[in-house]
Motif scaffolding. Structure first.
Motif, short mmCIF file in Angstrom:
data_model
loop_
_atom_site.label_atom_id
_atom_site.label_comp_id
_atom_site.label_asym_id
_atom_site.label_seq_id
_atom_site.Cartn_x
_atom_site.Cartn_y
_atom_site.Cartn_z
N TRP A 1 0.81 -1.22 0.00
CA TRP A 1 0.00 0.00 0.00
C TRP A 1 0.85 1.27 0.00
CZ3 TRP A 1 -4.82 0.17 -1.37
CH2 TRP A 1 -5.59 -0.98 -1.26
N GLY A 2 2.10 1.17 0.39
CA GLY A 2 2.97 2.33 0.36
C GLY A 2 3.19 2.88 -1.04
N MET A 3 2.99 2.03 -2.04
CA MET A 3 3.11 2.46 -3.43
C MET A 3 2.11 3.54 -3.78
SD MET A 3 3.86 -0.77 -5.97
CE MET A 3 2.22 -0.67 -6.54
N VAL A 4 0.94 3.48 -3.17
CA VAL A 4 -0.11 4.43 -3.51
C VAL A 4 0.33 5.86 -3.24
CG1 VAL A 4 -2.47 5.17 -2.97
CG2 VAL A 4 -1.94 2.74 -3.16
N SER A 5 0.92 6.09 -2.07
CA SER A 5 1.30 7.46 -1.73
C SER A 5 2.68 7.86 -2.25
CB SER A 5 1.24 7.67 -0.22
OG SER A 5 2.19 6.87 0.42
N THR A 6 3.55 6.91 -2.51
CA THR A 6 4.90 7.29 -2.94
C THR A 6 5.13 7.18 -4.44
OG1 THR A 6 5.76 5.06 -2.54
CG2 THR A 6 5.93 6.65 -0.73
N LEU A 7 4.33 6.40 -5.15
CA LEU A 7 4.51 6.26 -6.59
C LEU A 7 3.28 6.68 -7.40
CD1 LEU A 7 6.39 2.84 -6.85
CD2 LEU A 7 7.33 5.13 -7.07
N ILE A 8 2.12 6.21 -7.01
CA ILE A 8 0.93 6.45 -7.82
C ILE A 8 0.43 7.88 -7.68
CG2 ILE A 8 -1.46 5.75 -8.20
CD1 ILE A 8 -0.57 2.90 -7.38
N ALA A 9 0.31 8.37 -6.45
CA ALA A 9 -0.19 9.73 -6.24
C ALA A 9 0.71 10.79 -6.89
CB ALA A 9 -0.38 10.01 -4.75
N PRO A 10 2.04 10.73 -6.73
CA PRO A 10 2.86 11.73 -7.40
C PRO A 10 2.77 11.68 -8.93
CG PRO A 10 4.12 10.71 -5.65
CD PRO A 10 2.84 9.94 -5.78
N ALA A 11 2.50 10.50 -9.48
CA ALA A 11 2.33 10.40 -10.93
C ALA A 11 0.99 10.97 -11.38
CB ALA A 11 2.45 8.94 -11.36
N LEU A 12 -0.01 10.91 -10.52
CA LEU A 12 -1.33 11.41 -10.88
C LEU A 12 -1.47 12.92 -10.73
CD1 LEU A 12 -3.70 8.70 -9.37
CD2 LEU A 12 -3.17 9.12 -11.77
N PRO B 1 0.36 15.61 -11.77
CA PRO B 1 0.41 16.42 -12.99
C PRO B 1 -0.76 16.16 -13.94
CG PRO B 1 2.52 15.37 -12.60
CD PRO B 1 1.57 14.80 -11.61
N LEU B 2 -1.22 14.92 -13.97
CA LEU B 2 -2.36 14.59 -14.83
C LEU B 2 -3.63 15.29 -14.36
CD1 LEU B 2 -1.72 10.77 -15.23
CD2 LEU B 2 -1.21 12.57 -16.87
N VAL B 3 -3.90 15.22 -13.08
CA VAL B 3 -5.10 15.87 -12.53
C VAL B 3 -4.97 17.39 -12.67
CG1 VAL B 3 -6.41 16.27 -10.42
CG2 VAL B 3 -5.65 13.97 -10.99
N PHE B 4 -3.77 17.92 -12.48
CA PHE B 4 -3.55 19.36 -12.65
C PHE B 4 -3.90 19.80 -14.07
CE2 PHE B 4 -0.68 22.86 -13.82
CZ PHE B 4 -1.06 23.80 -12.88
N MET B 5 -3.45 19.04 -15.06
CA MET B 5 -3.75 19.39 -16.45
C MET B 5 -5.24 19.26 -16.76
SD MET B 5 -1.04 20.54 -17.64
CE MET B 5 -1.56 20.76 -19.31
N VAL B 6 -5.89 18.26 -16.20
CA VAL B 6 -7.33 18.11 -16.41
C VAL B 6 -8.08 19.29 -15.79
CG1 VAL B 6 -9.34 16.69 -15.84
CG2 VAL B 6 -7.26 15.60 -16.65
N LEU B 7 -7.63 19.76 -14.64
CA LEU B 7 -8.25 20.93 -14.02
C LEU B 7 -8.09 22.16 -14.91
CD1 LEU B 7 -7.14 20.39 -10.34
CD2 LEU B 7 -9.50 20.48 -11.13
N LEU B 8 -6.92 22.36 -15.48
CA LEU B 8 -6.72 23.51 -16.37
C LEU B 8 -7.55 23.38 -17.64
CD1 LEU B 8 -2.89 24.21 -16.05
CD2 LEU B 8 -4.79 25.26 -14.82
N LEU B 9 -7.63 22.18 -18.19
CA LEU B 9 -8.48 21.97 -19.37
C LEU B 9 -9.95 22.19 -19.04
CD1 LEU B 9 -6.73 18.88 -20.96
CD2 LEU B 9 -6.83 21.19 -21.88
N ASP B 10 -10.36 21.81 -17.85
CA ASP B 10 -11.74 22.04 -17.43
C ASP B 10 -12.02 23.54 -17.31
OD1 ASP B 10 -14.35 21.21 -16.57
OD2 ASP B 10 -13.74 21.77 -14.54
N ALA B 11 -11.05 24.29 -16.81
CA ALA B 11 -11.22 25.75 -16.72
C ALA B 11 -11.32 26.36 -18.12
CB ALA B 11 -10.06 26.37 -15.95
N ILE B 12 -10.52 25.88 -19.06
CA ILE B 12 -10.59 26.37 -20.44
C ILE B 12 -11.95 26.05 -21.05
CG2 ILE B 12 -9.68 26.05 -22.78
CD1 ILE B 12 -6.91 25.74 -21.48
N MET B 13 -12.41 24.81 -20.83
CA MET B 13 -13.72 24.44 -21.38
C MET B 13 -14.85 25.23 -20.72
SD MET B 13 -13.29 22.63 -23.92
CE MET B 13 -15.03 22.42 -24.22
N GLY B 14 -14.68 25.56 -19.43
CA GLY B 14 -15.65 26.42 -18.78
C GLY B 14 -15.71 27.79 -19.45
N GLY B 15 -14.54 28.29 -19.86
CA GLY B 15 -14.50 29.55 -20.59
C GLY B 15 -15.17 29.46 -21.95
#
Length: 109
Positions: free
Chosen positions: A42-53, A55-69
């Protein structure tokens, strides 16, 4: 008070709500800066998977803001709704960035 929350939830919709919940999960899962990666269990979730996610979630948030515009320009009658959507998306992106900044800063050193 409750009608305001219901209004916000209806404006966000189920997909944006899941995006906000994923940001909250990533806020909880941030490991301490300098934590070595764990390659099993389970340590993989916080040390490998979350840090990889992050930037992806950050970009989806920015794309969502653009689509909102885009939707804001297309439907001026729903101006308040899409301004709220843009504000929530950019606020979550800022929160995610500020919360994870120490971790990624320690990783780059």
């Amino acid at each position: 008070m409750m009608s305001g929350w219901r209004q916000l939830l209806s404006w966000l919709g189920p997909l944006r709500l899941m995006l906000v919940l994923s940001v909250l999960a990533l806020l909880v899962l941030r490991p301490a800066p300098g934590t070595p990666p764990v390659y099993a269990g389970w340590g993989m979730v916080s040390t490998l998977i979350a840090p990889a996610l992050v930037p992806l979630v950050f970009m989806v948030l920015l794309l969502d803001a653009i689509m909102g515009g885009v939707w804001l320009a297309s439907y001026p009658g729903e101006r308040r709704r899409y301004q709220t959507v843009i504000g929530v998306s950019l606020g979550m992106a800022l929160l995610l960035t500020l919360w994870w900044w120490p971790y990624f800063g320690a990783t780059l050193r």
